[in-house]
Design an enzyme around this catalytic site. Structure first.
Site, short mmCIF file in Angstrom:
data_model
loop_
_atom_site.label_atom_id
_atom_site.label_comp_id
_atom_site.label_asym_id
_atom_site.label_seq_id
_atom_site.Cartn_x
_atom_site.Cartn_y
_atom_site.Cartn_z
N ARG A 247 0.83 -1.21 0.00
CA ARG A 247 0.00 0.00 0.00
C ARG A 247 0.86 1.25 0.00
O ARG A 247 2.01 1.21 0.43
CB ARG A 247 -0.94 0.01 1.20
CG ARG A 247 -0.26 0.04 2.58
CD ARG A 247 0.04 1.42 3.11
NE ARG A 247 0.37 1.41 4.53
CZ ARG A 247 1.27 2.19 5.10
NH1 ARG A 247 2.00 3.00 4.37
NH2 ARG A 247 1.47 2.14 6.40
N GLU B 36 -6.01 6.56 8.54
CA GLU B 36 -4.97 7.42 9.12
C GLU B 36 -4.53 8.52 8.14
O GLU B 36 -4.14 9.61 8.56
CB GLU B 36 -3.80 6.54 9.55
CG GLU B 36 -2.73 7.27 10.31
CD GLU B 36 -1.63 6.31 10.75
OE1 GLU B 36 -1.94 5.27 11.36
OE2 GLU B 36 -0.46 6.63 10.50
N ARG C 103 -5.38 5.36 1.43
CA ARG C 103 -4.40 4.28 1.46
C ARG C 103 -4.74 3.43 0.24
O ARG C 103 -5.82 2.83 0.19
CB ARG C 103 -4.52 3.45 2.74
CG ARG C 103 -4.08 4.19 4.02
CD ARG C 103 -2.56 4.15 4.15
NE ARG C 103 -2.05 4.88 5.29
CZ ARG C 103 -1.72 4.34 6.47
NH1 ARG C 103 -1.93 3.06 6.69
NH2 ARG C 103 -1.18 5.07 7.42
N CYS D 95 1.65 10.36 9.76
CA CYS D 95 2.64 9.79 10.68
C CYS D 95 4.01 9.85 9.99
O CYS D 95 4.14 9.40 8.85
CB CYS D 95 2.27 8.35 11.00
SG CYS D 95 3.43 7.56 12.13
N THR E 99 6.40 8.04 10.16
CA THR E 99 6.92 6.73 9.78
C THR E 99 6.62 6.41 8.31
O THR E 99 7.27 5.55 7.72
CB THR E 99 6.33 5.59 10.64
OG1 THR E 99 4.92 5.57 10.45
CG2 THR E 99 6.63 5.76 12.11
N ARG F 128 4.12 0.56 2.33
CA ARG F 128 4.35 -0.59 3.22
C ARG F 128 4.00 -1.83 2.41
O ARG F 128 2.87 -1.97 1.93
CB ARG F 128 3.48 -0.49 4.47
CG ARG F 128 3.68 -1.67 5.41
CD ARG F 128 2.95 -1.48 6.74
NE ARG F 128 3.35 -2.53 7.64
CZ ARG F 128 2.84 -3.76 7.65
NH1 ARG F 128 1.88 -4.09 6.83
NH2 ARG F 128 3.30 -4.66 8.49
N ARG G 99 5.28 -8.23 12.60
CA ARG G 99 4.05 -8.01 13.37
C ARG G 99 3.27 -9.31 13.41
O ARG G 99 3.53 -10.21 12.61
CB ARG G 99 3.10 -7.04 12.65
CG ARG G 99 3.55 -5.65 12.49
CD ARG G 99 2.48 -4.88 11.71
NE ARG G 99 2.82 -3.48 11.58
CZ ARG G 99 2.09 -2.60 10.92
NH1 ARG G 99 0.97 -2.97 10.33
NH2 ARG G 99 2.45 -1.35 10.85
N GLU H 80 -1.20 -4.18 13.12
CA GLU H 80 -0.34 -3.50 14.07
C GLU H 80 -0.72 -3.87 15.51
O GLU H 80 -1.91 -3.96 15.82
CB GLU H 80 -0.49 -1.99 13.86
CG GLU H 80 0.72 -1.24 14.31
CD GLU H 80 0.67 0.23 13.85
OE1 GLU H 80 -0.38 0.70 13.40
OE2 GLU H 80 1.72 0.89 13.98
N1 ARG Z 1 1.45 6.67 16.75
C1 ARG Z 1 1.87 5.35 17.04
C2 ARG Z 1 3.19 5.38 17.76
O1 ARG Z 1 3.82 6.42 17.78
C3 ARG Z 1 1.96 4.49 15.79
C4 ARG Z 1 3.14 4.78 14.90
C5 ARG Z 1 3.31 3.94 13.67
N2 ARG Z 1 2.10 3.37 13.16
C6 ARG Z 1 1.24 3.99 12.39
N3 ARG Z 1 0.13 3.35 12.10
N4 ARG Z 1 1.46 5.18 11.92
O2 ARG Z 1 3.61 4.38 18.29
#
Ligand code: ARG
Length: 365
Positions: free
Chosen positions: A120, A228, A232, A275, A277, A284, A316, A321
């Site tokens: 994704r 989120e 996606r 996020c 990340t 991902r 995971r 998650e």
């Molecule tokens: N906000 C969460 C943390 O800081 C998740 C971080 C990564 N996962 C995500 N779905 N963005 O641990």
């Protein structure tokens, strides 16, 4: 919370939770140098990491511009997570030319021909704030706009399908039982209001308004709306051929992108995600594979996590998650890097990493 309380709370977290990157990189001097409006904006971004001290990242951007506006705080966090040195120049490059080398899992072992594969990308449009700052009206307006794009996409012979909405009263609304069965099939996303990290950032607000999923007729090209990130976009297949999987996503993404406002991007960080990340490729890519020997039948994932990290992979449970490994050692493995690598690098990392893990697994069997 007053600015003084924020500083105290973050410093306490830093002492107790060494993994919380927000707390690790929070600089009191920088925070105090901001005017009160900017302090409030930054507080909203880091609140998730304060309310959830066990966070790994501990922040979500509210607007694409936040990455530039609060760069003295966010850039060190981003580099820390993505293992990029403080002095390295950041410039996100893309390479979707995934047909150059074969990454068919069957070449590793014919047993891997039924492995479930998913890739994704996270995308946000530049015409709306990021989900944490969206009002209920904006969630619904965003979904309406996406639904119009899907109406056009559904005419496309390769990506035609239907849009399923969770917004009550919407023309595409699905029943609770259909929602539940799509979640069980790993197609639809879970109830966001049960996620404390998203709740603290306002990302799950007004759930389930403005949320839904587009699915191609063969159910291998899917788009989540209002999770989120705004979107996606993903491909899912079970035949072990990573090249075909990535090609399906790349073509679907190209077709959909033409029907939407431009995506939010940043010069340093590439595609903007809520996020940090997910910055960069926003990608991902994962496999669900059974590794009973490396996980003691799913009872010990800790050892595998450490071993896989050496190959650039995260592990995971198969339930997504924060879930545990399933019976028989079913785990989800995916490359950690998303920023500063290309889409092709991610596919190669997944293929080469699974080849090594499989060799270790079969050597022990
Ligand atoms: N906000 C969460 C943390 O800081 C998740 C971080 C990564 N996962 C995500 N779905 N963005 O641990």
């Amino acid at each position: 919370m007053t600015p003084e309380n924020i500083v105290v709370a973050v410093e306490e977290i830093r002492d107790k939770y060494s993994g919380n990157l927000m707390a690790r990189h929070f600089d009191k001097g920088y925070f105090n140098s901001l005017d009160s409006q900017l302090q409030q904006q930054l507080t909203k971004i880091i609140l998730t990491g304060i309310k959830n001290p066990d966070s790994q990242m501990g922040c979500y951007a509210m607007n694409p511009q936040d990455y530039d506006l609060f760069s003295p705080m966010l850039d060190p966090m981003i580099r820390d997570f993505h293992a990029i040195s403080p002095s390295a120049e950041l410039f996100q490059q893309h390479d979707w030319n995934t047909n150059i080398e074969s990454c068919d899992l069957v070449e590793i072992d014919p047993c891997l021909k039924d492995v479930s594969m998913r890739v994704r990308v996270a995308r946000n449009v530049s015409t709306f704030p990021l989900p944490g700052a969206m009002t209920k009206e904006q969630h619904i307006a965003f979904e309406d706009m996406a639904a119009q794009a899907f109406t056009t996409l559904s005419q496309n012979p390769d990506f035609g399908g239907s849009y399923l909405s969770m917004t009550s009263g919407s023309a595409n609304e699905i029943s609770k039982s259909e929602y539940d069965s799509r979640v069980a099939a790993h197609q639809m996303f879970k109830d966001m209001s049960a996620d404390p990290y998203l709740n603290a950032a306002g990302i799950s607000s007004d759930w389930p308004h403005g949320r839904g999923i587009y699915m191609s007729r063969d159910e291998d090209f899917l788009v989540w709306v209002g999770e989120e990130d705004h979107l996606r976009i993903m491909a899912m297949k079970n035949d072990g051929n990573l090249n075909d999987l990535f090609k399906r996503l790349s073509e679907g993404l190209e077709a959909l992108e033409k029907l939407l406002p431009s995506f939010a991007t940043s010069k340093s960080y590439g595609n903007v995600s809520c996020c940090p990340t997910n910055l960069g490729t926003g990608m991902r890519a994962s496999l669900h594979v059974k590794l009973p020997m490396l996980t003691s039948n799913g009872h010990d994932v800790g050892t595998l996590k450490r071993e896989a990290k050496a190959f650039g992979l995260a592990v995971r449970g198969a339930g997504g998650e924060h879930s545990d490994a399933g019976e028989g050692g079913l785990v989800d493995i995916s490359p950690i890097a998303r920023l500063g690598v290309t889409e092709m690098d991610i596919m190669r990392c997944l293929y080469q990493g699974v080849a090594k893990l499989w060799e270790m697994e079969t050597a022990k069997a």
